[in-house]
Write a protein that holds these residues in place. Structure first.
Motif, PDB file in Angstrom:
ATOM      1  N   UNK A  21       0.832  -1.193   0.000  1.00 48.85           N
ATOM      2  CA  UNK A  21       0.000   0.000   0.000  1.00 48.85           C
ATOM      3  C   UNK A  21       0.860   1.233   0.000  1.00 48.85           C
ATOM      4  N   UNK A  22       0.246   2.369  -0.192  1.00 48.88           N
ATOM      5  CA  UNK A  22       0.953   3.644  -0.178  1.00 48.88           C
ATOM      6  C   UNK A  22       0.987   4.209   1.225  1.00 48.88           C
ATOM      7  N   UNK A  23       1.756   5.272   1.384  1.00 47.50           N
ATOM      8  CA  UNK A  23       1.932   5.856   2.708  1.00 47.50           C
ATOM      9  C   UNK A  23       0.701   6.589   3.175  1.00 47.50           C
ATOM     10  N   UNK A 108      10.443  -6.045   4.855  1.00 45.67           N
ATOM     11  CA  UNK A 108      11.138  -5.014   4.084  1.00 45.67           C
ATOM     12  C   UNK A 108      10.246  -3.790   3.986  1.00 45.67           C
ATOM     13  N   UNK A 109      10.788  -2.634   4.308  1.00 49.88           N
ATOM     14  CA  UNK A 109      10.026  -1.384   4.291  1.00 49.88           C
ATOM     15  C   UNK A 109      10.365  -0.622   3.020  1.00 49.88           C
ATOM     16  N   UNK A 110       9.336  -0.312   2.238  1.00 45.66           N
ATOM     17  CA  UNK A 110       9.546   0.338   0.953  1.00 45.66           C
ATOM     18  C   UNK A 110       9.492   1.849   1.089  1.00 45.66           C
ATOM     19  N   UNK A 111      10.104   2.505   0.130  1.00 42.87           N
ATOM     20  CA  UNK A 111      10.244   3.962   0.184  1.00 42.87           C
ATOM     21  C   UNK A 111       8.911   4.678   0.013  1.00 42.87           C
ATOM     22  N   UNK A 112       7.879   4.017  -0.550  1.00 43.56           N
ATOM     23  CA  UNK A 112       6.584   4.667  -0.743  1.00 43.56           C
ATOM     24  C   UNK A 112       5.653   4.474   0.446  1.00 43.56           C
TER      25      UNK A 112
END
Length: 761
Positions: A21-23, A108-112
């Motif tokens: 999902x997005x932030x 894993x934590x994504x940049x978005x």
């Protein structure tokens, strides 16, 4: 990894599938109005929930605390740690990911703002397998290469697993636990040991330099040797100063870390003790026992650590003593052995005397704690003389116990003192005699060197002997703290138990419960059912079991026979914290914490806002007096709430119980201490408060229960009847009797006459 690898393109939506999902809009996981549902949780929290579930741990989203909109790796890791797991927020590279071939899922934590689960890797094919946090449990993982992953991942990850360390929240508080606590600081302790060994080697140089100075410089007038020795001394002093400073800094860090871990553990265990313990033990007694932790802390970071460093010094200096003069070295060791034997001989008598000191100090602390807690009663009844007499008695007993202990403890010191003097002065006299008979002339310098070294050796040897005596006191302190901290806890794990969404149905089925040390059951084969959304009253004489039912519903006592179910789920299987966060409870005597009115209302849900506090206050009928306060919702409440009336405190307690909109609300004699005006306000709001939730009202005032759908009548721990108010008046003799007693003012009786009417002056 047996999942089939599907070829994917970074342009065909893989990123969106991997990043769950997005932030936008994630924020905190708390959902006002009930427990957080999985679909209401953001992708990063979902991923961590799934990873923790893989290790058999259920995390509660309601317990997550985040300052920003997107949870950070550190916040997620802290959330897992608070649930009793091992976790670490890291920044790793692609090469590290390829090593997680057989490990559990890595978040894993994504940049978005999204997240994914790394479930496997193939170093041969240079790919990793990722799964979306929204994917089903049996869903297939997606094969991703380094290039495609680099578009959404910058290296942030959260590692977690079930805690395997002996240092755990549920481990008993023992000497072994403390030893393991110290062992976890092995790396800085190793650095301290290396620094201490180096310093010990450096301590050898000054005596050797003095010996050389006497034997070489003074006898042969060698100026060049003197210059060389001066340069060596200057270098050694500088190096020793810097190294000593570094060692002290490391010791301070280790001490602070041990102190922090110890205090966090103690407070965590204290919070998890059952309410029964606090009801059966005075607050002063508990505080005194826990205060012994500070003595343990001082021993760990003070005497024990310094003795450990002294042992390193001894390992270096004792061989040098034997090298310089074996005769004098044996004298020093013999004196140290005698000191050790003297101290060991007094250990058992000192232990018995010290136990009396502990008992006397415990009773003294209990007396002052009870007086402080009950100071209102002391002042109201004029009990100051009686409490002072009790305090004088406790102080006298403690003073006598300490005096007896001190008198006995002085004997070892008395016997050890001349031996210490013999160790120093005796070796000097014997060394002088040996130097007089030495024909080589080198014995004089050796004597100077030995005296300098022996002074550094004597004190650690005596300190090592006295460490045994100190250990006895610390052992007693560990026992005192363990008498509180090793009590059975409410639950074996912070994450244990089910977390169902509470709708409000309550079922008692053939339930029997007895309090500790009582033979008569408080509840005897009690059976009844409360449908969800029902307004349910419980009445009965004192001791009939009304409040016991409320205690069992809160999980305060779980050692009952029979069944107690919430929405069909056995209450014993429900996570305690989840259960209590899902309930709203108002007691007869409620405690308000130091802080503003707003802080007290939202105490259980710190993420809520002023508008939430105002809504709860309006529902509880508290807003009218809050708005009249000098600072409104920011009005500061002192300890004991001296600036609030009983009715105001009770309405704030009701507002605090309603802040998270619970589906089950328990009012345990909540209106019994209210004045008529406050009771009328609360009663007028009961129907509004009860709307859409199960409300259980325990009360001896029948007038506050007339609107209940059902009223349960208890008598001596048994269910006598259960029906609406009108029906109970007809068929239940006890209920009719209680109603008549409480409503005698309505039968026209004027009361007794008075001889003299009061008049205002």
């Amino acid at each position: 990894m047996n999942a089939e690898i599907k070829p994917v393109s970074i342009h065909d939506g893989t990123e969106a599938e991997v990043a769950t999902g997005r932030a936008g809009g994630e924020g905190t996981a708390r959902v006002p109005g009930g427990p957080a549902e999985l679909d209401q949780v953001g992708p990063r929290l979902k991923a961590l929930l799934r990873a923790a579930r893989h290790h058999g741990v259920e995390l509660d989203p309601n317990e997550f605390r985040a300052a920003g909109a997107i949870p950070t790796a550190a916040a997620l890791s802290e959330w897992a740690k608070n649930a009793g797991m091992w976790s670490r927020a890291v920044r790793i590279r692609w090469s590290h990911l390829l090593r997680f071939q057989d490990a559990g899922p890595v978040v894993l934590l994504f940049s978005d703002g999204g997240a994914g689960l790394l479930t496997g890797a193939s170093a041969e094919r240079n790919i990793v397998f990722l799964k979306s946090a929204d994917a089903p449990e049996d869903g297939e993982a997606i094969a991703i290469d380094e290039l495609r992953l680099s578009h959404v991942w910058t290296g942030e990850a959260v590692l977690l697993r079930a805690a395997r360390s002996y240092i755990a929240a549920d481990a008993p508080f023992t000497l072994r636990w403390l030893a393991e606590l110290v062992r976890l600081e092995s790396r800085p302790l190793r650095e301290i040991a290396i620094a201490s060994f180096t310093l010990s080697v450096l301590t050898i140089l000054p005596p050797l330099i003095v010996m050389t100075l006497v034997n070489k410089v003074l006898q042969f007038n060698s100026v060049s040797t003197l210059v060389l020795l001066s340069a060596v001394i200057a270098v050694v002093f500088v190096y020793e100063t810097l190294l000593g400073h570094a060692r002290r800094l490391i010791i301070n860090v280790v001490g602070a870390r041990l102190d922090t871990k110890l205090q966090l553990h103690v407070f965590s265990r204290l919070l998890r003790l059952p309410l029964d313990y606090f009801e059966r033990h005075p607050a002063g007694e508990t505080m005194y026992h826990l205060a012994q932790v500070y003595r343990i802390r001082e021993f760990l970071t003070g005497k024990l650590l310094s003795t450990f460093l002294d042992l390193i010094t001894l390992c270096v200096l004792v061989p040098v003593m034997f090298y310089i003069n074996p005769t004098l070295a044996w004298i020093v060791l013999a004196c140290a052995a005698v000191i050790m034997l003297i101290i060991l001989a007094f250990l058992k008598p000192l232990r018995r005397r010290y136990q009396r000191v502990v008992e006397a100090e415990t009773w003294k602390s209990a007396a002052i704690g009870e007086t402080v807690v009950g100071i209102k009663t002391v002042k109201a009844l004029g009990l100051e003389p009686q409490r002072k007499a009790l305090w004088d008695e406790r102080v006298a007993e403690a003073g006598q116990a300490r005096l007896a202990f001190g008198q006995l403890a002085s004997w070892p010191q008395t016997l050890v003192t001349p031996i210490e003097r013999l160790m120093v002065l005796g070796t000097m006299l014997i060394g002088a005699y040996l130097a007089m008979n030495d024909r080589s002339g080198y014995m004089v310098g050796g004597l100077f060197a030995f005296m300098m070294i022996s002074q550094r050796v004597a004190q650690p040897l005596v300190g090592l002997a006295r460490l045994v005596e100190d250990y006895e006191e610390v052992g007693a302190a560990i026992g005192e703290a363990a008498s509180v901290l090793n009590r059975p806890l409410e639950t074996s794990s912070k994450s244990a138990g089910l977390r169902p969404k509470l709708a409000g149905e309550v079922t008692f089925s053939d339930l029997t419960f007895s309090y500790i040390a009582t033979k008569t059951p408080a509840l005897d084969r009690v059976s009844f059912n409360i449908p969800a959304g029902t307004m349910f009253g419980i009445v009965g004489r004192s001791g009939s079991g009304k409040s016991t039912i409320a205690r069992l519903l809160q999980g305060i006592n779980r050692d009952y026979s029979g069944f107690l179910k919430l929405d069909g789920v056995d209450l014993k299987e429900i996570n305690l914290r989840h259960l209590r966060q899902g309930l709203g409870v108002v007691l007869q005597d409620n405690f308000l914490f130091r802080g503003s009115i707003r802080d007290n209302i939202i105490a259980g849900r710190p993420g809520l806002t002023l508008s939430d506090a105002m809504r709860a206050a309006h529902l509880a009928g508290a807003e009218e007096f809050i708005e009249r306060m000098p600072n409104g919702y920011d009005t500061y409440i002192e300890e004991g709430s001296p600036n609030l009336s009983g009715g105001q405190k009770q309405r704030l307690a009701i507002a605090r119980a309603l802040i998270h909109d619970p589906n089950i609300l328990i009012l345990d004699e909540a209106t019994s201490a209210l004045d008529p005006e406050s009771e009328a306000i609360v009663s007028a709001n009961l129907m509004r408060i009860a709307s859409g939730r199960t409300m259980i009202i325990v009360s001896h005032r029948l007038s506050s229960l007339t609107e209940c759908d059902q009223i349960l009548v208890m008598e001596q721990g048994k269910v006598l009847d259960a029906a609406p108010h009108a029906i109970l008046l007809e068929r239940c003799a006890l209920y009719r009797q209680l109603w008549a007693q409480q409503n005698r003012h309505l039968d026209g009786h004027q009361g007794r006459s008075v001889a003299v009417l009061p008049r205002l002056v």
